[in-house]
Design a protein around this motif. Structure first.
Motif, PDB file in Angstrom:
ATOM      1  N   ALA A  40      33.316  46.681  37.430  1.00  0.00           N
ATOM      2  CA  ALA A  40      32.171  46.661  38.469  1.00  0.00           C
ATOM      3  C   ALA A  40      32.419  47.235  40.054  1.00  0.00           C
ATOM      4  N   CYS A  41      33.730  46.867  40.307  1.00  0.00           N
ATOM      5  CA  CYS A  41      34.054  47.077  41.674  1.00  0.00           C
ATOM      6  C   CYS A  41      33.875  48.381  42.025  1.00  0.00           C
ATOM      7  N   SER A  42      33.542  48.500  43.504  1.00  0.00           N
ATOM      8  CA  SER A  42      33.792  49.750  44.108  1.00  0.00           C
ATOM      9  C   SER A  42      34.900  50.371  44.461  1.00  0.00           C
ATOM     10  N   SER A  43      34.845  51.625  44.423  1.00  0.00           N
ATOM     11  CA  SER A  43      36.155  52.460  45.026  1.00  0.00           C
ATOM     12  C   SER A  43      36.042  52.770  46.393  1.00  0.00           C
ATOM     13  N   CYS A  44      37.051  52.958  47.273  1.00  0.00           N
ATOM     14  CA  CYS A  44      36.943  53.297  48.539  1.00  0.00           C
ATOM     15  C   CYS A  44      37.525  55.000  48.868  1.00  0.00           C
ATOM     16  N   TYR A  45      36.835  55.382  49.481  1.00  0.00           N
ATOM     17  CA  TYR A  45      37.233  56.816  49.812  1.00  0.00           C
ATOM     18  C   TYR A  45      37.356  57.073  51.512  1.00  0.00           C
ATOM     19  N   GLU A  46      38.179  58.086  51.677  1.00  0.00           N
ATOM     20  CA  GLU A  46      38.011  58.670  53.061  1.00  0.00           C
ATOM     21  C   GLU A  46      37.782  60.083  53.042  1.00  0.00           C
ATOM     22  N   CYS A  47      36.705  60.544  53.713  1.00  0.00           N
ATOM     23  CA  CYS A  47      36.124  61.663  53.775  1.00  0.00           C
ATOM     24  C   CYS A  47      36.442  62.320  54.945  1.00  0.00           C
ATOM     25  N   TYR A  48      36.724  63.508  55.239  1.00  0.00           N
ATOM     26  CA  TYR A  48      36.947  64.278  56.251  1.00  0.00           C
ATOM     27  C   TYR A  48      35.898  65.446  56.266  1.00  0.00           C
ATOM     28  N   GLN A  49      35.383  65.873  57.553  1.00  0.00           N
ATOM     29  CA  GLN A  49      34.540  67.062  57.477  1.00  0.00           C
ATOM     30  C   GLN A  49      34.823  67.578  58.731  1.00  0.00           C
ATOM     31  N   GLN A  50      34.687  69.069  58.820  1.00  0.00           N
ATOM     32  CA  GLN A  50      34.873  69.608  60.052  1.00  0.00           C
ATOM     33  C   GLN A  50      33.562  69.909  60.928  1.00  0.00           C
ATOM     34  N   ILE A  51      33.394  69.613  62.101  1.00  0.00           N
ATOM     35  CA  ILE A  51      32.143  69.479  62.836  1.00  0.00           C
ATOM     36  C   ILE A  51      32.390  70.498  64.003  1.00  0.00           C
ATOM     37  N   PRO A  52      31.703  71.533  63.937  1.00  0.00           N
ATOM     38  CA  PRO A  52      31.746  72.728  65.043  1.00  0.00           C
ATOM     39  C   PRO A  52      31.323  72.032  66.243  1.00  0.00           C
ATOM     40  N   LEU A  53      31.993  72.563  67.529  1.00  0.00           N
ATOM     41  CA  LEU A  53      31.699  72.286  68.789  1.00  0.00           C
ATOM     42  C   LEU A  53      31.256  73.688  69.312  1.00  0.00           C
ATOM     43  N   LEU A  54      29.977  73.167  69.755  1.00  0.00           N
ATOM     44  CA  LEU A  54      29.204  74.524  70.384  1.00  0.00           C
ATOM     45  C   LEU A  54      29.036  74.476  71.743  1.00  0.00           C
ATOM     46  N   ASP A  55      29.136  75.514  72.383  1.00  0.00           N
ATOM     47  CA  ASP A  55      28.941  75.689  73.934  1.00  0.00           C
ATOM     48  C   ASP A  55      27.440  75.627  74.191  1.00  0.00           C
ATOM     49  N   ALA A  56      27.131  74.591  75.334  1.00  0.00           N
ATOM     50  CA  ALA A  56      25.506  74.337  75.485  1.00  0.00           C
ATOM     51  C   ALA A  56      24.878  75.568  76.137  1.00  0.00           C
ATOM     52  N   ASN A  57      25.741  76.361  76.789  1.00  0.00           N
ATOM     53  CA  ASN A  57      24.829  77.483  77.260  1.00  0.00           C
ATOM     54  C   ASN A  57      24.718  78.481  76.168  1.00  0.00           C
ATOM     55  N   THR A  58      25.781  78.907  75.513  1.00  0.00           N
ATOM     56  CA  THR A  58      25.500  80.110  74.799  1.00  0.00           C
ATOM     57  C   THR A  58      25.159  79.731  73.269  1.00  0.00           C
ATOM     58  N   GLY A  59      25.627  78.467  72.706  1.00  0.00           N
ATOM     59  CA  GLY A  59      25.233  78.065  71.241  1.00  0.00           C
ATOM     60  C   GLY A  59      26.358  78.461  70.503  1.00  0.00           C
ATOM     61  N   ASP A  60      27.669  79.253  71.120  1.00  0.00           N
ATOM     62  CA  ASP A  60      28.463  79.604  70.233  1.00  0.00           C
ATOM     63  C   ASP A  60      29.387  78.574  70.012  1.00  0.00           C
ATOM     64  N   THR A  61      30.262  78.737  68.794  1.00  0.00           N
ATOM     65  CA  THR A  61      31.156  77.723  68.272  1.00  0.00           C
ATOM     66  C   THR A  61      32.456  77.992  69.198  1.00  0.00           C
ATOM     67  N   ILE A  62      33.011  76.816  70.042  1.00  0.00           N
ATOM     68  CA  ILE A  62      34.073  77.125  70.755  1.00  0.00           C
ATOM     69  C   ILE A  62      35.216  76.136  70.198  1.00  0.00           C
ATOM     70  N   GLY A  63      35.082  75.494  69.163  1.00  0.00           N
ATOM     71  CA  GLY A  63      36.180  74.739  68.385  1.00  0.00           C
ATOM     72  C   GLY A  63      35.478  73.844  67.327  1.00  0.00           C
ATOM     73  N   TYR A  64      36.320  73.185  66.627  1.00  0.00           N
ATOM     74  CA  TYR A  64      35.993  72.203  65.793  1.00  0.00           C
ATOM     75  C   TYR A  64      36.567  70.976  66.006  1.00  0.00           C
ATOM     76  N   THR A  65      36.002  69.956  65.369  1.00  0.00           N
ATOM     77  CA  THR A  65      36.709  68.378  65.447  1.00  0.00           C
ATOM     78  C   THR A  65      36.494  68.132  63.930  1.00  0.00           C
ATOM     79  N   THR A  66      37.227  66.966  63.792  1.00  0.00           N
ATOM     80  CA  THR A  66      37.267  66.251  62.466  1.00  0.00           C
ATOM     81  C   THR A  66      36.645  64.949  62.560  1.00  0.00           C
ATOM     82  N   ASP A  67      35.636  64.812  61.544  1.00  0.00           N
ATOM     83  CA  ASP A  67      34.845  63.454  61.514  1.00  0.00           C
ATOM     84  C   ASP A  67      35.634  62.856  60.144  1.00  0.00           C
ATOM     85  N   THR A  68      35.936  61.730  60.390  1.00  0.00           N
ATOM     86  CA  THR A  68      36.562  61.123  59.417  1.00  0.00           C
ATOM     87  C   THR A  68      35.486  59.669  58.961  1.00  0.00           C
TER      88      THR A  68
END
Length: 92
Positions: A40-68
């Protein structure tokens, strides 16, 4: 003499058999309880997701960061939901 010896062995064996049965039953209940809690115990996980970094002026993707995200759950659908959103989850 032989009959007396056999009678003593029977009594001796009977006296030992009862505590062994009780002891065995207690062990069985203990092992069953531990098995029940571990399933009945839970299992633990580590999830990674790429989050785009957007330019505030143009809205273009300027890079990515990883959310863990580290989390524990007994519900496998939570992991499926995160993976459907683009995360990569690994058990810990």
């Amino acid at each position: 003499m032989k009959a007396c010896f056999q009678n003593n062995l029977t009594q001796f064996g009977t006296k030992l058999a009862k505590p062994l049965k009780t002891h065995t039953m207690k062990n069985f209940v203990f092992i069953f309880t531990i098995a029940l809690f571990t399933t009945a115990c839970s299992s633990c996980y580590e999830c990674y997701q790429q989050i785009p970094l957007l330019d505030a002026n143009t809205g273009d993707t300027i890079g990515y960061t990883t959310d863990t995200d580290d989390f524990c759950t007994a519900d496998a659908s939570e992991v499926s939901e995160r993976e459907a959103e683009g995360a990569v989850c690994e058990p810990q």
